[in-house]
Design a protein around this motif. Structure first.
Motif, mmCIF file in Angstrom:
data_model
loop_
_atom_site.group_PDB
_atom_site.id
_atom_site.type_symbol
_atom_site.label_atom_id
_atom_site.label_comp_id
_atom_site.label_asym_id
_atom_site.label_seq_id
_atom_site.Cartn_x
_atom_site.Cartn_y
_atom_site.Cartn_z
ATOM 1 N N GLN A 271 0.824 -1.284 -0.105
ATOM 2 C CA GLN A 271 0.118 0.102 0.024
ATOM 3 C C GLN A 271 0.823 1.285 -0.054
ATOM 4 O O GLN A 271 0.606 2.206 -0.534
ATOM 5 N N LEU A 272 1.946 1.116 0.892
ATOM 6 C CA LEU A 272 2.735 2.356 0.861
ATOM 7 C C LEU A 272 3.581 2.608 -0.557
ATOM 8 O O LEU A 272 3.865 3.646 -1.088
ATOM 9 N N LEU A 275 1.008 1.748 -4.277
ATOM 10 C CA LEU A 275 0.116 2.979 -4.664
ATOM 11 C C LEU A 275 0.805 4.185 -5.033
ATOM 12 O O LEU A 275 0.324 4.763 -5.998
ATOM 13 N N ASN A 276 1.978 4.452 -4.535
ATOM 14 C CA ASN A 276 2.774 5.958 -4.963
ATOM 15 C C ASN A 276 3.410 5.504 -6.411
ATOM 16 O O ASN A 276 3.056 6.588 -7.000
ATOM 17 N N LEU A 277 3.632 4.253 -6.641
ATOM 18 C CA LEU A 277 3.937 4.156 -8.032
ATOM 19 C C LEU A 277 2.880 4.096 -8.893
ATOM 20 O O LEU A 277 3.189 4.766 -10.189
ATOM 21 N N ILE A 278 1.686 3.765 -8.578
ATOM 22 C CA ILE A 278 0.594 3.756 -9.536
ATOM 23 C C ILE A 278 0.328 5.362 -9.750
ATOM 24 O O ILE A 278 -0.292 5.824 -10.607
ATOM 25 N N LYS A 296 -9.433 1.419 -5.924
ATOM 26 C CA LYS A 296 -9.383 0.226 -5.798
ATOM 27 C C LYS A 296 -8.223 -0.833 -5.204
ATOM 28 O O LYS A 296 -8.565 -1.624 -4.465
ATOM 29 N N PHE A 297 -7.339 -0.265 -5.839
ATOM 30 C CA PHE A 297 -6.094 -1.155 -4.845
ATOM 31 C C PHE A 297 -5.845 -0.771 -3.548
ATOM 32 O O PHE A 297 -5.476 -1.550 -2.833
ATOM 33 N N SER A 298 -6.215 0.365 -3.360
ATOM 34 C CA SER A 298 -6.128 1.023 -1.928
ATOM 35 C C SER A 298 -7.149 0.226 -0.972
ATOM 36 O O SER A 298 -6.901 -0.323 0.111
ATOM 37 N N ILE A 299 -8.314 0.000 -1.448
ATOM 38 C CA ILE A 299 -9.449 -0.807 -0.691
ATOM 39 C C ILE A 299 -8.930 -2.279 -0.700
ATOM 40 O O ILE A 299 -9.315 -2.633 0.601
ATOM 41 N N ALA A 300 -8.423 -2.653 -1.718
ATOM 42 C CA ALA A 300 -8.083 -4.154 -1.636
ATOM 43 C C ALA A 300 -7.230 -4.375 -0.576
ATOM 44 O O ALA A 300 -7.027 -5.289 0.111
ATOM 45 N N PHE A 359 1.364 9.481 6.905
ATOM 46 C CA PHE A 359 2.064 8.690 6.343
ATOM 47 C C PHE A 359 3.373 8.176 7.121
ATOM 48 O O PHE A 359 3.716 7.046 7.019
ATOM 49 N N LEU A 360 3.867 9.017 7.929
ATOM 50 C CA LEU A 360 4.895 8.781 8.655
ATOM 51 C C LEU A 360 4.462 7.534 9.762
ATOM 52 O O LEU A 360 5.148 6.763 10.147
ATOM 53 N N HIS A 361 3.321 7.863 10.321
ATOM 54 C CA HIS A 361 2.627 6.977 11.391
ATOM 55 C C HIS A 361 2.469 5.473 10.783
ATOM 56 O O HIS A 361 2.747 4.573 11.397
ATOM 57 N N HIS A 362 2.122 5.656 9.231
ATOM 58 C CA HIS A 362 1.969 4.169 8.704
ATOM 59 C C HIS A 362 3.366 3.540 8.560
ATOM 60 O O HIS A 362 3.508 2.139 8.635
#
Length: 457
Positions: A271-272, A275-278, A296-300, A359-362
């Motif tokens: 996800q980190l 998704l940034n690449l997408i 959709k990728f984020s939800i998955a 974002f840093l938290h994740h």
């Protein structure tokens, strides 16, 4: 909630499971009904804090009682049944809120079932396992006699040999152990610290996935409804519990925890990173990708992450209840549940700062998952094992290989039974000291010859 778990863990090992449970039920009835009469926000927040304080005591003592009353093969099944009952209550809550309309009526209606829990005082006895582990033999004797009378058993034939042993130990004073004694152990404190970090990571990163799925950046019509959000998260929790039943049955506690932690780490890292690449490709008009693909990728990934992180947190709590000795079981459970509370506490902190640092938290929690994967390998396997009673019993839980070794293969770590085979080494060494002078001289000459061959003086 974290502070309440940490406070409750200090009382249950001292006064027993039943008194803490009864006091928690009485006070939650008092504070819960008083919450419905709140006149301002300050009064409401204060009473809700004390209500959560008492709820922590109920959760902690019931969890410990379930573990101590069940046989080894049924402990996980009974724990999962309790989880399914809790999920059923979670699924019924929106409907109950829609029927009540008024929050004060809803608060009173939620607290009323605790009146039935007052019957626990007559239904559930004190934990006999805890009484015996803390050397309260007088109370244990009374409880055993009470069981035999209820079951119409003959004490002379059914428990022959038990009562005479208790009679011999009645003069011994009760010995209650504080959770601080755990620091002096060699393996036990490491196991509890690893499970605390797992619990903190699992419940902490769960909010990161939930925020990614329900956050403002995801614009999906299905997830804009409150009830859809609520039931989606409850369904993911239900699916996670069902998956735990299957995985733990085949892989055990440690294998299941490791598998779900790996899934959590993969979902978080994908996800980190992915998704940034997408997101970069969607900025190019010729890429053929739109923002909906990223959503959709984020939800998955969020669904997979919530699914796995819930299993990590639940298995960490259950694992701790099994490997922590009876004398400090509530203390160990309190530490792990408090760690889970601190993990959940990061969610409102991020919300208060308007999502700054999310974002840093994740990323921090994603790094913690990688550390936890390595640490899980150091944990013992507790499936079909008897519960440890004392600190010395807890030290006997040592790490075994994740996969069973072959018959012709010598295991790297010996069990306690195999270690006893080396008890004769001391006798052999003592016999070696009594060898004749000629044998000792030959041994010394042999050592000199080996030294001279290596160029030593």
């Amino acid at each position: 909630m974290a502070s309440t778990q940490a406070s409750s863990k200090t009382w249950s090992p001292r006064v027993g499971r039943r008194p803490v449970l009864l006091c928690s039920i009485i006070f939650i009835l008092i504070f819960g009904l008083t919450v419905a009469l709140s006149v301002n926000v300050t009064m409401f927040s204060t009473l809700r804090f004390f209500e959560g304080f008492c709820l922590a005591g109920i959760i902690l003592t019931l969890y410990a009682l379930r573990i101590e009353l069940c046989p080894p093969g049924k402990r996980f099944m009974i724990t999962m049944v309790a989880s399914f009952v809790a999920i059923a209550g979670q699924l019924l809550m929106p409907g109950l809120a829609a029927l009540c309309r008024d929050w004060q009526v809803l608060q009173a209606l939620i607290i009323c079932p605790f009146l039935l829990m007052l019957l626990y005082w007559s239904v559930f006895p004190e934990s006999l396992r805890w009484l015996m582990a803390t050397q309260q033999f007088e109370s244990a004797k009374k409880l055993i006699l009470h069981f035999t009378q209820k079951n119409s058993m003959n004490t002379e034939t059914d428990i022959k040999g038990v009562m005479p042993e208790l009679e011999k130990e009645l003069s011994r004073r009760p010995k209650k152990v504080c959770i601080v004694k755990m620091v002096g152990t060699r393996n036990l404190w490491k196991n509890i610290v690893v499970l605390c970090v797992n619990s903190l990571t699992g419940f902490g990163i769960h909010h990161c996935f939930a925020r990614s799925m329900m956050g403002h950046e995801v614009k999906v019509p299905l997830l804009e409804n409150f009830y859809a959000d609520y039931y989606t998260m409850a369904s993911i929790t239900l699916a996670s519990c069902l998956a735990m039943c299957v995985v733990v049955r085949f892989l055990g506690r440690r294998g299941g925890l490791l598998l779900f932690m790996i899934l959590t780490a993969l979902a978080s890292l994908l996800q980190l990173g992915l998704l940034n690449l997408i997101g970069k490709y969607t900025q190019h008009p010729d890429s053929g990708m739109s923002d909906s693909v990223k959503d959709k990728f984020s939800i998955a990934f969020s669904i997979v992450g919530m699914f796995a992180s819930h299993a990590v947190g639940s298995l960490s709590v259950f694992f701790c209840a099994e490997i922590t000795p009876t004398v400090i079981r509530c203390g160990g459970l309190g530490l792990v549940l408090a760690s889970a509370g601190f993990g959940m506490l990061t969610a409102p902190i991020i919300e208060l700062h308007n999502q700054k640092g999310y974002f840093l938290h994740h990323i921090i929690f994603a790094c913690c998952t990688l550390i936890c994967i390595i640490c899980i390998l150091l944990l013992p396997e507790s499936r079909n094992q008897s519960l440890p009673e004392s600190l010395s019993n807890g030290e006997h839980y040592t790490r075994q290989p994740l996969l069973p070794h072959k018959k012709a293969e010598q295991p790297l770590l010996l069990t306690n039974a195999e270690l006893k085979d080396y008890s004769g080494l001391h006798d052999a060494a003592a016999a070696g000291d009594a060898l004749p002078d000629s044998a000792a001289a030959n041994a010394a000459n042999g050592l000199r010859s080996c030294g001279s061959a290596r160029g030593l003086p």
